[in-house]
Design an enzyme around this catalytic site. Sequence first.
Site, PDB file in Angstrom:
ATOM      1  N   TRP A 116       1.665 -15.162  -8.261  1.00 58.75           N
ATOM      2  CA  TRP A 116       2.078 -13.920  -8.561  1.00 58.75           C
ATOM      3  C   TRP A 116       3.579 -14.093  -8.568  1.00 58.75           C
ATOM      4  O   TRP A 116       4.137 -14.198  -7.356  1.00 58.75           O
ATOM      5  CB  TRP A 116       1.614 -12.778  -7.959  1.00 58.75           C
ATOM      6  CG  TRP A 116       1.932 -11.335  -8.477  1.00 58.75           C
ATOM      7  CD1 TRP A 116       1.590 -10.747  -9.697  1.00 58.75           C
ATOM      8  CD2 TRP A 116       3.134 -10.546  -8.228  1.00 58.75           C
ATOM      9  NE1 TRP A 116       1.940  -9.623  -9.915  1.00 58.75           N
ATOM     10  CE2 TRP A 116       3.298  -9.456  -9.114  1.00 58.75           C
ATOM     11  CE3 TRP A 116       4.016 -10.633  -7.135  1.00 58.75           C
ATOM     12  CZ2 TRP A 116       4.265  -8.615  -9.030  1.00 58.75           C
ATOM     13  CZ3 TRP A 116       4.982  -9.600  -7.066  1.00 58.75           C
ATOM     14  CH2 TRP A 116       5.160  -8.591  -8.037  1.00 58.75           C
ATOM     15  N   GLU A 176      -4.990  10.068 -10.232  1.00 57.95           N
ATOM     16  CA  GLU A 176      -5.797   8.659 -10.386  1.00 57.95           C
ATOM     17  C   GLU A 176      -6.128   8.455 -11.584  1.00 57.95           C
ATOM     18  O   GLU A 176      -6.102   7.210 -12.009  1.00 57.95           O
ATOM     19  CB  GLU A 176      -6.753   8.865  -9.157  1.00 57.95           C
ATOM     20  CG  GLU A 176      -7.740   7.667  -9.155  1.00 57.95           C
ATOM     21  CD  GLU A 176      -7.045   6.424  -8.656  1.00 57.95           C
ATOM     22  OE1 GLU A 176      -5.838   6.405  -8.537  1.00 57.95           O
ATOM     23  OE2 GLU A 176      -7.663   5.194  -9.212  1.00 57.95           O
ATOM     24  N   LYS A 201      -5.268   4.796 -13.597  1.00 59.58           N
ATOM     25  CA  LYS A 201      -6.245   4.039 -14.160  1.00 59.58           C
ATOM     26  C   LYS A 201      -5.906   3.756 -15.550  1.00 59.58           C
ATOM     27  O   LYS A 201      -5.962   2.418 -15.825  1.00 59.58           O
ATOM     28  CB  LYS A 201      -7.474   4.553 -13.662  1.00 59.58           C
ATOM     29  CG  LYS A 201      -8.780   3.741 -13.344  1.00 59.58           C
ATOM     30  CD  LYS A 201      -8.624   3.332 -11.841  1.00 59.58           C
ATOM     31  CE  LYS A 201      -7.496   2.822 -11.359  1.00 59.58           C
ATOM     32  NZ  LYS A 201      -7.339   2.619  -9.883  1.00 59.58           N
ATOM     33  N   ARG A 217      -5.184 -11.808  -7.081  1.00 63.59           N
ATOM     34  CA  ARG A 217      -4.130 -11.894  -6.314  1.00 63.59           C
ATOM     35  C   ARG A 217      -2.821 -12.096  -7.099  1.00 63.59           C
ATOM     36  O   ARG A 217      -1.984 -12.091  -6.607  1.00 63.59           O
ATOM     37  CB  ARG A 217      -4.433 -12.801  -5.041  1.00 63.59           C
ATOM     38  CG  ARG A 217      -5.438 -12.245  -4.281  1.00 63.59           C
ATOM     39  CD  ARG A 217      -5.685 -13.171  -3.094  1.00 63.59           C
ATOM     40  NE  ARG A 217      -4.270 -13.186  -2.090  1.00 63.59           N
ATOM     41  CZ  ARG A 217      -4.415 -12.388  -1.006  1.00 63.59           C
ATOM     42  NH1 ARG A 217      -5.285 -11.542  -0.494  1.00 63.59           N
ATOM     43  NH2 ARG A 217      -3.200 -12.289  -0.203  1.00 63.59           N
ATOM     44  N   GLU A 252      -2.551   1.332 -16.219  1.00 60.92           N
ATOM     45  CA  GLU A 252      -2.706   0.129 -15.715  1.00 60.92           C
ATOM     46  C   GLU A 252      -3.657  -0.842 -16.347  1.00 60.92           C
ATOM     47  O   GLU A 252      -3.148  -1.933 -16.742  1.00 60.92           O
ATOM     48  CB  GLU A 252      -2.932  -0.081 -14.177  1.00 60.92           C
ATOM     49  CG  GLU A 252      -4.186   0.254 -13.636  1.00 60.92           C
ATOM     50  CD  GLU A 252      -4.530   0.089 -12.216  1.00 60.92           C
ATOM     51  OE1 GLU A 252      -3.861  -0.676 -11.619  1.00 60.92           O
ATOM     52  OE2 GLU A 252      -5.213   0.946 -11.572  1.00 60.92           O
ATOM     53  N   HIS A 308       7.565  23.753 -17.842  1.00 63.46           N
ATOM     54  CA  HIS A 308       8.969  23.997 -17.436  1.00 63.46           C
ATOM     55  C   HIS A 308       9.538  22.552 -17.936  1.00 63.46           C
ATOM     56  O   HIS A 308      10.324  22.191 -17.297  1.00 63.46           O
ATOM     57  CB  HIS A 308       8.756  23.920 -16.096  1.00 63.46           C
ATOM     58  CG  HIS A 308       8.211  25.212 -15.473  1.00 63.46           C
ATOM     59  ND1 HIS A 308       8.745  26.502 -15.651  1.00 63.46           N
ATOM     60  CD2 HIS A 308       6.825  25.520 -15.003  1.00 63.46           C
ATOM     61  CE1 HIS A 308       8.068  27.336 -14.977  1.00 63.46           C
ATOM     62  NE2 HIS A 308       6.931  26.955 -14.754  1.00 63.46           N
ATOM     63  N   LYS A 366      -3.813  -7.755  -7.279  1.00 62.29           N
ATOM     64  CA  LYS A 366      -4.692  -6.945  -6.470  1.00 62.29           C
ATOM     65  C   LYS A 366      -4.039  -6.841  -5.023  1.00 62.29           C
ATOM     66  O   LYS A 366      -4.402  -5.340  -4.618  1.00 62.29           O
ATOM     67  CB  LYS A 366      -6.026  -7.723  -6.304  1.00 62.29           C
ATOM     68  CG  LYS A 366      -7.056  -6.844  -5.517  1.00 62.29           C
ATOM     69  CD  LYS A 366      -7.681  -5.970  -6.320  1.00 62.29           C
ATOM     70  CE  LYS A 366      -8.577  -5.013  -5.549  1.00 62.29           C
ATOM     71  NZ  LYS A 366      -8.845  -3.598  -6.132  1.00 62.29           N
ATOM     72  N   ASN A 392       2.298 -18.111   0.423  1.00 60.72           N
ATOM     73  CA  ASN A 392       2.046 -16.739  -0.124  1.00 60.72           C
ATOM     74  C   ASN A 392       3.239 -16.172   0.719  1.00 60.72           C
ATOM     75  O   ASN A 392       3.179 -16.234   1.760  1.00 60.72           O
ATOM     76  CB  ASN A 392       0.798 -16.294  -0.002  1.00 60.72           C
ATOM     77  CG  ASN A 392       0.711 -14.905  -0.105  1.00 60.72           C
ATOM     78  OD1 ASN A 392       1.452 -14.222  -1.023  1.00 60.72           O
ATOM     79  ND2 ASN A 392      -0.362 -14.244   0.427  1.00 60.72           N
ATOM     80  N   GLY A 393       3.943 -15.164   0.108  1.00 61.99           N
ATOM     81  CA  GLY A 393       4.956 -14.424   0.866  1.00 61.99           C
ATOM     82  C   GLY A 393       6.240 -14.725   0.214  1.00 61.99           C
ATOM     83  O   GLY A 393       6.347 -14.906  -1.063  1.00 61.99           O
ATOM     84  N   CYS A 428      -0.079 -14.047  -3.563  1.00 61.67           N
ATOM     85  CA  CYS A 428      -0.663 -14.993  -4.113  1.00 61.67           C
ATOM     86  C   CYS A 428      -2.017 -15.224  -3.763  1.00 61.67           C
ATOM     87  O   CYS A 428      -2.424 -14.982  -2.478  1.00 61.67           O
ATOM     88  CB  CYS A 428       0.112 -16.328  -4.188  1.00 61.67           C
ATOM     89  SG  CYS A 428       1.923 -16.128  -4.862  1.00 61.67           S
TER      90      CYS A 428
HETATM   91  C1  F6R Z   1      -4.623   0.664  -8.653  1.00 56.20           C
HETATM   92  C2  F6R Z   1      -4.582  -0.284  -7.554  1.00 56.20           C
HETATM   93  C3  F6R Z   1      -3.404  -0.124  -6.379  1.00 56.20           C
HETATM   94  C4  F6R Z   1      -3.818  -0.167  -5.046  1.00 56.20           C
HETATM   95  C5  F6R Z   1      -2.594  -0.173  -4.135  1.00 56.20           C
HETATM   96  C6  F6R Z   1      -2.862   0.038  -2.666  1.00 56.20           C
HETATM   97  O1  F6R Z   1      -5.872   0.556  -9.488  1.00 56.20           O
HETATM   98  O2  F6R Z   1      -5.571  -0.793  -7.150  1.00 56.20           O
HETATM   99  O3  F6R Z   1      -2.664   1.003  -6.584  1.00 56.20           O
HETATM  100  O4  F6R Z   1      -4.350   1.083  -4.793  1.00 56.20           O
HETATM  101  O5  F6R Z   1      -1.854  -1.205  -4.397  1.00 56.20           O
HETATM  102  O6  F6R Z   1      -3.734  -1.239  -2.498  1.00 56.20           O
HETATM  103  P1  F6R Z   1      -4.526  -1.417  -0.637  1.00 56.20           P
HETATM  104  O7  F6R Z   1      -5.677  -0.034  -1.057  1.00 56.20           O
HETATM  105  O8  F6R Z   1      -5.177  -2.701  -1.181  1.00 56.20           O
HETATM  106  O9  F6R Z   1      -3.742  -1.031   0.158  1.00 56.20           O
END
Ligand code: F6R
Length: 606
Positions: free
Chosen positions: A76, A479, A483, A27, A486, A502, A601, A100-101, A2
């Site tokens: 969140w 990757e 992207k 967040r 998501e 396969h 995030k 938060n937590g 959060c």
């Molecule tokens: C995807 C994304 C996540 C982060 C992952 C790790 O676009 O952003 O997969 O890469 O949650 O986050 P960090 O890098 O902050 O440890």
Amino acid sequence: MCGIIGYTGSEDVREVLLDALELLEYRGYDSAGLAVKDAENGEIKVRKCAGRVSDLRAICASEKLVSTCGIGHTRWATHGGVNDRNAHPHQVGKVTLVHNGIIENYQELIADYELADELASETDSEVVAALLNHFYEGNPAEALKKTVSKLRGTFALVVMFADQPEIIYSTRNVSPIVATLCDEGAMLASDLTALCRFTNRYFVVPEYHILELHKDAVILKDFEENTVEPEFLTVDWELNSAGKAGYPFYMEKEIMEQPDAIANTIGNRIKGGMPDFSKDGVPDTLFTSCERICIIACGTAMHAGLVAQALVKSILHMHIDVEMASEFMYSDPVIDEKTLVIAVSQSGETIDTLEAVKYAKRRGAKCLSIINVKGSSIARESDYVLYTSAGPEIAVASTKAYTTQLSVFYLIVARMAHSRGVFTQEETQSFVRELQRTPDVMRKVLENRRDIHVVAKKILSAKDLFMIGRGLDYSILLEGSLKLKEVSYIHSEAYASGELKHGPIALITQDTPVVASVTQEKLFSKELSNIREVKSRGADVVIFIKENLSAKLEGEYEMIKLPDMQDEFMVLPASVALQLLAYYVSSDKGFDVDKPRNLAKVVTVE
Ligand code: F6R
């Protein structure tokens, strides 16, 4: 996960809190709330709702109120659904709190302290508010210490007490809190983006300490009542770099920032054409004394690690594992004093990565981390840190953090290759020279982004999509595929092209578009066979291809041509192109690109 904010000072607190919550919204964005102390009668007023900060702003706009002290939260959801009641702040008796937590023993606490009748929500956080109120007898620090001693889990708590003047209290375990004192007052937040508008100086609140924010002072004490001097750090992010700078979404802005972010990340680490980590305090012995490497990370950061793995294998011929941080501790990893652990994280707060680093260190490994946020928890836990200079990354989907992480990995590989005698000085310099071309090469990809937009329009209605490639191309596509899924909600799978037959080729039909990446010269003909296999089964194929390989396929396939670099470096332009693809699909579908559903995030829950 959060977002938390607290402020006491001279400004209109609701404006400060709402602006900060907008910056912290990445967040968590299930619900938002704030509590402020009414200057006229000293009452603490709570306003909260399920939905976005903009909804909260609308609620606040309809009400006149003078206040300069308050706390705020974006949620969140973990415990309890998304509704007004479960939104923070929670108010029980004299206590108003945001959290938060995760509190693991909240049910035991309800039973042990007979708190059930005082709870209006289903959250673990409200239980903390009730417990704190239970212990509160006019001394905030005492009540906080007693409460914390009963909690199991992770927490950043920010509290106002009804009978205290305009003071905000905070304490934490694992979940981050940063704070500052500036001309406008005292402020704390779950991360620095929220503080950047006021100052570039901040400190990390240590775990198990009590912080008091007064209008003109911050007081930090340990649990034994000793006063502790905050260790101020300076962030080099521009004060306005957390804004959108005219772009409709942060994701687009952050994609466009990549050439500069890479130039800033590598610039100070190249001396005389050689990679140089002396300013970072990273000694060569770290690279020469290890027998194997283990990269720990999550999501996009882990994908950066997979690229590094391919480079380390092919250039250094060393044993290297890439571990999903969330699985690491449960997989009996082979880690000892001869292992160099490299942790990768944009936020530096991902709890799985943090816990994995602690575990690896207990096993005797040395830990080097690649982090974007200065002073973050993983950075503080690591023996050495190489900071990326991406600046604040606000969009939930990571872009510039990923490519700057890659650029650091290229420097590490070059430095290791030289210090271990694999590269001569000339070979190292030539490798670094190629890396230095990256910003210009990326600019070319960005200039041609319209072509990628055209391709994006063709896959808007796809339900499923495959991305196929071999070797480094496969790593890039993992990757690219993350992207796309998501931000666009298209089910996308990255597959090693040779593995397709396969099993998964059964899913290829004319309704399953295929994105192929072809940037590795030595794999070209094999890759082409795999592309033909899917094309002959009806799939529409678009190929992201290294320009000098494209001539042979002219007229046969739709292609996005990527400016030439040496094969090992093609990851960089290809990644930018795939990020743009995901971005355009999402924005053309009308989605909130920066805040994909269900995501946050910074992932601070295991
Ligand atoms: C995807 C994304 C996540 C982060 C992952 C790790 O676009 O952003 O997969 O890469 O949650 O986050 P960090 O890098 O902050 O440890």
